[in-house]
Design a protein around this motif. Structure first.
Motif: not given
Length: 518
Positions: A407, A410-411, A431-432, A435, A438-439
């Motif tokens: 993750i 990706h960020l 944000d992590s 993310y 959402c996954c």
């Protein structure tokens, strides 16, 4: 009891076979006989009841004697008591470990995530959070009150978390290279794999580590085939699986028959292979023997003590000098073409891996990505601090540190590096988590290397890699609803644990667990 049985039988005989009464008996005699018969019937009923009661008491005494004999076996009951205590302790610990997210929803959470987040409740405590809170309050008393929350967070990570020593990583790579060069004095390169320059990989060489105390420095030693041999990779993984598995077929190049017969007993096929495939466990044993034999030839042996550790798929050892001690794990790999993708001896997450199976690894490509980020990041970049903290927070959950690392990559590949400064640390943590949420909703977390069109050009990938469908690291969640439900529960637990840690760092009073972290 025998006399009682005889008496009952006698009464039954008198009733069933009474003496014949002559016609000449008078009426008084007949009435007397009827009264006598009624009396005998009543007496027989009473005796039968006493017989049944006596049998019952005998049975109870027999069972009592058996029970008393069993009670006399104190060893048996001591064992039962110990097992009972262990079961009660396990149940109590399992219940306590699930308390922080016991109110997490049991149904599929992907359809109503926000509603479920409000239901999270618990009382989880993170190791060191109270100490961090006290430390923050003490610093405030000493005149450090002007620090903002982001500065406190970064200072906590830097002071309370043990970081890898990057200079030590250079020393370890040099040590492995010295060992492999010393191997040349002990064996002929004609019949054994040829070790190449060691490559540092994984968290300790990337600048972070999920371990709290004992850091592990992991290196990959690529193996080239000896002269007269070739390595052929054969894919054996079923379609749809996220992790690719290979077998390495060892083939001999054509040579004169006389030379082939002379070298038959010394060839790589005879020593380190199983049915023409390179064997991980035989290769590991071969390397361990070389390390044991070559160590005293190295100048490092004058200052360091090396102790080999048990392992069947890698060479593990501990280096100690005075009060300094750390572990090293040497993995073996075969390069795919000229790329940064290898197949390695690492076993992965399977409970059992056959000795001829090698796993595809992207660790070298990921190491180069972190080196690429380090050259572009601002001097006070927080990306490693965030990853370090998340890796500690994810302990005892369904998520691995590699999940958080993926993750984070990706960020890093999408958020501009100017937004990774010290002041952005808290937001990047949020944000992590977002993310990850959402996954979980999509039951999908894409691999960073496979199918990534925006990966830095300096990372060498096989030509077909960027056109492949990205591997789904959450493939198991899509296949197992129970695992998906447990992952949601652990997500809420992770979110609450991180919130508690941030609150403790800020030195604020704890708020309700259902409120947002920020």
């Amino acid at each position: 009891m025998e006399a009682l049985v005889v008496l009952v039988l006698l009464v039954q005989t008198l009733i069933q076979y009474p003496q014949m009464v002559g016609d000449g008996l008078d009426e008084a005699t007949r009435l007397h006989m009827e009264m006598r018969e009624k009396y005998l019937n009543q007496e027989m009923t009473r005796l039968l009841q006493e017989l049944e009661q006596s049998s019952l008491e005998h049975s109870v005494r027999a069972w009592g004697a058996l029970l008393w004999a069993t009670l006399g076996q104190w060893h048996f009951w001591a064992l039962v008591g110990v097992l009972g205590l262990l079961l009660a302790l396990c149940f109590s610990l399992r219940k306590r470990s699930r308390e922080p997210h016991s109110s997490a929803p049991q149904e599929n959470a992907s359809s109503n995530v926000e509603a479920q987040e409000d239901q999270v409740n618990g009382s989880a405590n993170v190791e060191g959070s109270n100490a961090a809170g006290r430390e923050a309050r003490q610093d405030g008393a000493n005149g450090d009150r002007e620090q903002d929350p982001e500065s406190k967070l970064v200072r906590f990570i830097e002071e309370c978390i043990r970081w890898p020593v990057l200079d030590r990583g250079c020393m370890i790579r040099d040590l492995i290279d010295d060992l492999t060069r010393a191997f040349g004095c002990l064996l002929s390169s004609r019949f054994y794999p040829v070790p190449q320059q060691a490559i540092g990989m994984d968290s300790a060489f990337e600048g972070w580590s999920p371990c709290q105390e004992d850091l592990v420095y992991r290196v990959l030693v690529p193996l080239n085939p000896p002269p007269g041999h070739t390595f052929q990779l054969e894919l054996i993984t079923a379609a749809g699986m996220p992790a690719k598995k290979f077998c390495i077929r060892v083939e001999q190049v054509p040579m004169p028959e006389e030379e082939l017969r002379r070298n038959e007993q010394l060839s790589l096929l005879s020593n380190l292979c199983t049915r023409s495939y390179l064997d991980v466990e035989k290769t590991t044993l071969w390397f361990r023997l070389l390390v044991r034999t070559s160590w005293l030839r190295l100048p490092q042996s004058n200052h360091w003590h090396l102790r080999l550790l048990p392992s069947s798929r890698s060479c593990k050892f501990r280096l100690t000098k005075g009060g300094e001690s750390f572990r090293v794990e040497v993995l073996f790999g075969v390069q795919q073409g000229n790329s940064d993708i290898y197949v390695s001896s690492q076993s992965g997450e399977a409970l059992f891996t056959p000795s001829t199976v090698w796993s595809e690894t992207y660790a070298v490509a990921e190491m180069k990505f972190f080196s690429h980020i380090a050259r572009q990041a601002p001097h006070d970049s927080c990306h490693l601090r965030c990853l370090q903290l998340l890796a500690r927070t994810v302990v005892d959950t369904a998520f691995s540190s590699y999940t958080l690392k993926t993750i984070m990559m990706h960020l890093l590949n999408t958020i501009p590096m100017a937004q990774w400064c010290r002041r952005d640390c808290r937001q990047r943590l949020l944000d992590s988590l977002d993310y990850l949420r959402c996954c979980l909703q999509k039951k999908r977390l894409d691999s960073f290397v496979i199918g990534n069109q925006s990966i830095p050009l300096e990372i060498d990938l096989p030509p077909h890699f960027q056109t492949l469908q990205p591997a789904n690291l959450f493939w198991h969640l899509a296949q197992d609803p129970d695992a998906h439900r447990e992952a949601w529960q652990d997500f809420f637990f992770l979110r609450y644990r991180l919130k508690q840690l941030l609150v403790a760092i800020d030195g604020q009073a704890s708020s309700a667990p259902g409120t947002p972290i920020g």
